[in-house]
Design a protein around this motif. Structure first.
Motif, short mmCIF file in Angstrom:
data_model
loop_
_atom_site.label_atom_id
_atom_site.label_comp_id
_atom_site.label_asym_id
_atom_site.label_seq_id
_atom_site.Cartn_x
_atom_site.Cartn_y
_atom_site.Cartn_z
N MET A 141 0.75 -1.03 0.12
CA MET A 141 0.05 -0.17 0.09
C MET A 141 0.96 1.17 0.05
SD MET A 141 -3.32 -1.28 2.17
CE MET A 141 -3.66 0.24 2.64
N ASP A 142 1.76 1.37 -0.99
CA ASP A 142 2.54 2.59 -1.31
C ASP A 142 1.72 3.83 -1.41
OD1 ASP A 142 4.69 1.20 -1.02
OD2 ASP A 142 5.11 0.95 -2.97
N GLY A 143 2.26 4.74 -0.77
CA GLY A 143 1.57 6.26 -0.98
C GLY A 143 0.65 6.42 0.06
N PHE A 144 0.02 5.51 0.84
CA PHE A 144 -0.96 5.73 1.72
C PHE A 144 -0.45 6.23 3.11
CE2 PHE A 144 -3.18 2.97 -1.39
CZ PHE A 144 -4.33 3.59 -1.45
N LYS A 145 -1.17 6.90 3.95
CA LYS A 145 -0.66 7.15 5.32
C LYS A 145 -1.48 6.40 6.06
CE LYS A 145 1.20 11.60 4.14
NZ LYS A 145 1.05 13.10 4.11
N LYS A 146 -0.98 6.19 7.27
CA LYS A 146 -1.60 5.12 8.35
C LYS A 146 -1.77 5.84 9.65
CE LYS A 146 -0.25 1.08 6.25
NZ LYS A 146 0.94 0.17 5.93
N VAL B 118 -6.56 4.32 7.02
CA VAL B 118 -5.43 4.47 5.94
C VAL B 118 -6.08 5.33 5.31
CG1 VAL B 118 -4.40 3.19 4.33
CG2 VAL B 118 -5.07 1.81 6.53
N HIS B 119 -5.21 6.10 4.64
CA HIS B 119 -5.89 7.31 3.82
C HIS B 119 -4.76 7.66 2.99
CE1 HIS B 119 -3.96 9.06 7.42
NE2 HIS B 119 -3.82 10.22 6.61
N PRO C 13 -7.64 12.60 7.55
CA PRO C 13 -8.65 12.74 7.31
C PRO C 13 -9.82 13.65 8.47
CG PRO C 13 -8.39 10.46 7.96
CD PRO C 13 -7.05 11.18 7.78
N SER C 14 -9.10 13.92 9.45
CA SER C 14 -9.76 14.65 10.51
C SER C 14 -9.93 15.90 10.07
CB SER C 14 -8.97 14.42 11.84
OG SER C 14 -7.55 14.86 11.70
N LEU C 15 -9.23 16.37 9.25
CA LEU C 15 -9.18 18.03 8.48
C LEU C 15 -9.77 18.16 7.39
CD1 LEU C 15 -5.27 19.10 9.35
CD2 LEU C 15 -7.61 19.65 10.82
N SER C 16 -10.96 19.07 7.39
CA SER C 16 -11.71 19.51 6.27
C SER C 16 -10.87 20.56 5.70
CB SER C 16 -13.07 19.86 6.82
OG SER C 16 -12.98 20.93 7.31
N PRO C 17 -11.14 20.87 4.36
CA PRO C 17 -10.54 21.51 3.63
C PRO C 17 -10.62 23.13 4.25
CG PRO C 17 -11.54 20.03 2.01
CD PRO C 17 -11.93 19.72 3.43
N ASN C 18 -12.12 23.22 4.79
CA ASN C 18 -12.32 24.42 5.05
C ASN C 18 -11.70 24.94 6.52
OD1 ASN C 18 -14.33 26.80 5.47
ND2 ASN C 18 -15.20 25.75 7.35
N LYS C 19 -11.37 23.98 7.39
CA LYS C 19 -10.57 24.11 8.53
C LYS C 19 -9.10 24.39 8.19
CE LYS C 19 -13.54 24.01 11.78
NZ LYS C 19 -13.99 25.27 12.25
N ILE C 20 -8.71 23.79 7.14
CA ILE C 20 -7.06 23.81 6.58
C ILE C 20 -7.02 25.62 6.20
CG2 ILE C 20 -5.58 23.53 5.10
CD1 ILE C 20 -6.73 20.69 5.15
N THR D 198 -10.28 17.97 -5.19
CA THR D 198 -9.67 16.64 -4.75
C THR D 198 -8.69 16.17 -5.74
OG1 THR D 198 -11.37 15.56 -5.23
CG2 THR D 198 -11.45 15.93 -3.13
N VAL D 199 -8.00 15.45 -5.58
CA VAL D 199 -6.76 14.93 -6.29
C VAL D 199 -6.55 13.35 -6.05
CG1 VAL D 199 -4.44 15.15 -7.16
CG2 VAL D 199 -5.61 17.17 -6.49
N GLY D 200 -6.31 12.64 -7.00
CA GLY D 200 -6.40 11.22 -6.83
C GLY D 200 -6.22 10.44 -8.12
N THR D 201 -5.64 9.38 -8.00
CA THR D 201 -5.43 8.39 -9.10
C THR D 201 -6.68 7.52 -9.33
OG1 THR D 201 -4.37 6.83 -7.67
CG2 THR D 201 -2.95 8.32 -8.67
N VAL D 202 -7.50 7.18 -8.47
CA VAL D 202 -8.83 6.51 -8.50
C VAL D 202 -9.83 7.40 -9.09
CG1 VAL D 202 -10.14 5.05 -7.26
CG2 VAL D 202 -8.01 4.90 -6.74
N THR D 203 -10.39 7.18 -10.25
CA THR D 203 -11.54 7.94 -10.70
C THR D 203 -12.94 7.70 -10.08
OG1 THR D 203 -11.82 6.58 -12.57
CG2 THR D 203 -10.22 8.35 -12.74
N GLU D 204 -13.96 8.33 -10.18
CA GLU D 204 -15.29 7.77 -9.96
C GLU D 204 -15.60 6.66 -10.55
OE1 GLU D 204 -19.80 9.61 -9.86
OE2 GLU D 204 -18.17 11.18 -10.36
N GLU D 205 -15.31 6.69 -11.84
CA GLU D 205 -15.85 5.37 -12.66
C GLU D 205 -15.18 4.19 -11.95
OE1 GLU D 205 -15.30 3.67 -17.10
OE2 GLU D 205 -14.75 5.95 -16.63
N ILE D 206 -13.83 4.14 -11.66
CA ILE D 206 -13.18 2.95 -10.83
C ILE D 206 -14.06 2.57 -9.57
CG2 ILE D 206 -11.01 2.29 -9.82
CD1 ILE D 206 -9.67 3.87 -12.11
#
Length: 143
Positions: A1-6, A11-12, A70-77, A114-122
């Motif tokens: 699970m490279d690239g994921f933080k724990k 796991v996020h 995951p505990s931080l929302s973009p608004n709070k950041i 948001t940014v990611g490698t997994v698309t909504e379709e996947i």
């Protein structure tokens, strides 16, 4: 699970592209002000456990690619980064305090995606192919 933080219960891999601008798009982020702005953003992110993957300080705006828990929302950041940097920059640079009366260095809003490698379709295909039930159900029951 490279690239994921724990963390203890998660796991996020949450990444946001955020942009915010100076009030009235005044081009005041140059020289020592830009350098100090960069320092303040780095300090603020480090204090909150946010990783800056890429960023730039323009003359009238900030671009950041952030990885955050995951505990931080973009608004709070953004509330934290914009508020703290505005207050400290105006304290350190009196010319900003004169130009931005009312203690508002940054414009009200911001851009966030948001940014990611997994698309909504996947994700949809993954969920749809979990079980051999009727494919038209949006929220199926696992048996």
């Amino acid at each position: 699970m490279d690239g994921f933080k724990k963390s203890s219960h998660t796991v996020h891999d949450i990444k946001y592209h955020v942009i915010w601008v100076t009030k009235y798009r005044y081009k005041v982020l140059s020289g020592p002000v830009a350098i100090r702005t960069r320092e303040l953003i780095r300090q603020g992110c480090e204090a909150r456990g946010i990783t800056i993957l890429q960023g730039s300080v323009g003359k009238d705006h900030i671009h950041l690619l952030l990885s955050c828990p995951p505990s931080l929302s973009p608004n709070k950041i953004l509330q934290y980064l914009k508020g703290r940097s505005s207050r400290l920059l105006q304290d350190e640079f009196p010319e900003l305090k004169k130009r931005f009366w009312g203690q508002h260095l940054w414009a009200r809003g911001y851009f966030c995606t948001t940014v990611g490698t997994v698309t909504e379709e996947i994700v949809r295909n993954y969920i749809a192919n979990q079980f051999n039930e009727e494919k038209n159900d949006i929220l199926r029951i696992e048996e």
